[in-house]
Each structure stands twice: as C-alpha cells, then as structure tokens.
Scaffold this motif. Sequence first.
Motif, mmCIF file in Angstrom:
data_model
loop_
_atom_site.group_PDB
_atom_site.id
_atom_site.type_symbol
_atom_site.label_atom_id
_atom_site.label_comp_id
_atom_site.label_asym_id
_atom_site.label_seq_id
_atom_site.Cartn_x
_atom_site.Cartn_y
_atom_site.Cartn_z
ATOM 1 N N UNK A 94 -85.153 45.062 3.283
ATOM 2 C CA UNK A 94 -84.082 44.078 3.340
ATOM 3 C C UNK A 94 -82.739 44.767 3.149
ATOM 4 N N UNK A 95 -81.743 44.328 3.909
ATOM 5 C CA UNK A 95 -80.347 44.738 3.739
ATOM 6 C C UNK A 95 -79.584 43.514 3.273
ATOM 7 N N UNK A 96 -79.145 43.575 2.014
ATOM 8 C CA UNK A 96 -78.536 42.433 1.338
ATOM 9 C C UNK A 96 -77.041 42.686 1.134
ATOM 10 N N UNK A 97 -76.248 41.607 0.970
ATOM 11 C CA UNK A 97 -74.815 41.782 0.709
ATOM 12 C C UNK A 97 -74.565 42.509 -0.619
ATOM 13 N N UNK A 98 -73.676 43.491 -0.605
ATOM 14 C CA UNK A 98 -73.358 44.267 -1.811
ATOM 15 C C UNK A 98 -72.684 43.410 -2.878
ATOM 16 N N UNK A 99 -72.063 42.308 -2.481
ATOM 17 C CA UNK A 99 -71.322 41.467 -3.423
ATOM 18 C C UNK A 99 -72.218 40.644 -4.346
#
Length: 135
Positions: A94-99
């Motif tokens: 998974x590539x998730x938002x860094x925020x």
Amino acid sequence: MSTATARYAGQLRTEATHVASGTVILNDAPVDNHGRGEAFSPTDLVSTALGTCMMTIMGIVAERHGLDLVGTSFDVTKHMAAEPRRISEIEIQFRMPAALPAEKRVLLERAARTCPVALSLNPEIRQTVQFSYEG
C-alpha cells in the motif's frame, strides 16, 4: 437473491455478472495453465479481492475518523504453489498519504489486516502486507 451469475464462454473463459449492478467481469485461465491470460484469472481475482477489501475497510475507518485516503493505491503480487496448484502467498504494498498521523496509521493498518477477505482465506496462504507513507 444471487450475488452473481456466470456462464462459460468457451476457450477457458467465463463471464460473471454482478446481479445488483449488472457489472460483468471476464475471467480467463492464466497462460501458464492452458489459458489466454487476456483477463483476470480466478486466482488473480482472489488476490485483488484481498487488496480491495483491505482498501474498502480502511476507507470506512478513515471516514469514521475524518481522514482522507483519496489517492491511496496498492500493488498486489500473487505467488502460486505447484502441488497442489494453489495460491501460496499474496503480497500487497500500500502507498498511503504521508500526512496521516502515526496513531491513525496503526488504526488503518489493523483494520486492513482484519478485513472479511483476509479473515476468510485459508491460513496457509501467507498474506504479506506492507504500508509506505509517501508524498
């Protein structure tokens, strides 16, 4: 009422129709098992279902906590065993938002790992799931 109907179209292809929406999914046997590989294979669908189920459950949790997951994506890789022919491992990245705050990341990751598909798969199928926070 049925969830789906399907018919054999010949040449190792099926056409499955989702009853409620009318959406059609073509399904081919994979090239390495006598098929054309022109559509998802049954084991591709199982592997992809795991990722989409995890994403959906994370989406439910995100909405509950006021988090934005738009743009989150994943890659899925299926590994097959030979004897008997079966899925041996499903890898999902998974590539998730860094925020996303650290405490919410834990919540989302736990939710993903307990989605209905994850809990329904045979425990002999390894589920290797990784999360990276980008952007």
